[in-house]
Design a protein around this motif. Structure first.
Motif, PDB file in Angstrom:
ATOM      1  N   ASP A  84      23.931  16.889  11.094  1.00  0.00           N
ATOM      2  CA  ASP A  84      23.825  17.566  12.386  1.00  0.00           C
ATOM      3  C   ASP A  84      22.493  17.212  13.038  1.00  0.00           C
ATOM      4  N   ALA A  85      22.240  17.792  14.206  1.00  0.00           N
ATOM      5  CA  ALA A  85      21.072  17.418  15.006  1.00  0.00           C
ATOM      6  C   ALA A  85      19.745  17.663  14.292  1.00  0.00           C
ATOM      7  N   ASP A  86      19.732  18.593  13.335  1.00  0.00           N
ATOM      8  CA  ASP A  86      18.481  18.913  12.642  1.00  0.00           C
ATOM      9  C   ASP A  86      18.134  17.961  11.502  1.00  0.00           C
ATOM     10  N   MET A  87      19.110  17.163  11.079  1.00  0.00           N
ATOM     11  CA  MET A  87      18.853  16.357   9.881  1.00  0.00           C
ATOM     12  C   MET A  87      18.057  15.105  10.220  1.00  0.00           C
ATOM     13  N   LYS A  88      17.235  14.682   9.264  1.00  0.00           N
ATOM     14  CA  LYS A  88      16.479  13.456   9.476  1.00  0.00           C
ATOM     15  C   LYS A  88      17.460  12.300   9.633  1.00  0.00           C
ATOM     16  N   THR A  89      17.038  11.290  10.383  1.00  0.00           N
ATOM     17  CA  THR A  89      17.971  10.224  10.750  1.00  0.00           C
ATOM     18  C   THR A  89      18.617   9.524   9.563  1.00  0.00           C
ATOM     19  N   ASP A  90      17.923   9.448   8.427  1.00  0.00           N
ATOM     20  CA  ASP A  90      18.515   8.677   7.324  1.00  0.00           C
ATOM     21  C   ASP A  90      19.070   9.551   6.203  1.00  0.00           C
ATOM     22  N   ILE A  91      19.171  10.871   6.459  1.00  0.00           N
ATOM     23  CA  ILE A  91      19.674  11.792   5.439  1.00  0.00           C
ATOM     24  C   ILE A  91      20.953  12.455   5.932  1.00  0.00           C
ATOM     25  N   ALA A  92      21.909  12.603   5.042  1.00  0.00           N
ATOM     26  CA  ALA A  92      23.154  13.291   5.411  1.00  0.00           C
ATOM     27  C   ALA A  92      23.721  13.956   4.158  1.00  0.00           C
ATOM     28  N   TYR A  93      24.727  14.777   4.365  1.00  0.00           N
ATOM     29  CA  TYR A  93      25.494  15.309   3.234  1.00  0.00           C
ATOM     30  C   TYR A  93      26.682  14.389   3.034  1.00  0.00           C
TER      31      TYR A  93
END
Length: 133
Positions: A84-93
């Motif tokens: 989502d918009a809060d996550m750092k650009t290179d991190i995801a679930y």
């Protein structure tokens, strides 16, 4: 012939944007170099901090991707990254696409309620760095 990852993404995007109106959802192939179908689905709003919004969005994403991939038995299931918009650009679930597929089948068959489906997604979500483009 197998459809393109982008075609599946377009279907996911339009379905989720139709169902969930408090954010814009974008989907793209996450690892074009691989022969497995790996996707990155991103919410334009910071929804992961709001439980009800996160829940509805993840259910919509998993159901639509599971449905699209179940229609393509020849496509090799990879991973589904969500952010989502809060996550750092290179991190995801990340969850396996195969999980979205089996959950979608069970929900469609009436074997699984959405609440239980969401619990299974939550249990499987892992924070991970995105594959390098």
């Amino acid at each position: 012939p197998v459809v393109s990852q982008q075609a599946i993404c377009d279907a996911v995007q339009s379905y989720v944007n139709m169902l969930v109106d408090y954010t814009r959802t974008a989907c793209g192939p996450a690892d074009a170099s691989s022969d497995t179908f790996t996707f990155l689905v991103v919410s334009s709003e910071p929804i992961f901090s709001v439980k009800e919004r996160k829940k509805a969005w993840l259910i919509a994403v998993a159901l639509s991707l599971g449905n699209a991939m179940n229609g393509q038995p020849d496509a090799k299931a990879g991973e589904l990254y969500v952010a989502d918009a809060d996550m750092k650009t290179d991190i995801a679930y990340v969850i396996p696409v195969g999980l979205a597929q089996s959950l979608q089948k069970d929900v469609a068959a009436g074997k699984l309620q959405l609440e239980a489906m969401y619990e299974k997604i939550e249990k499987s979500l892992v924070r991970r760095q995105l594959p390098k483009p």
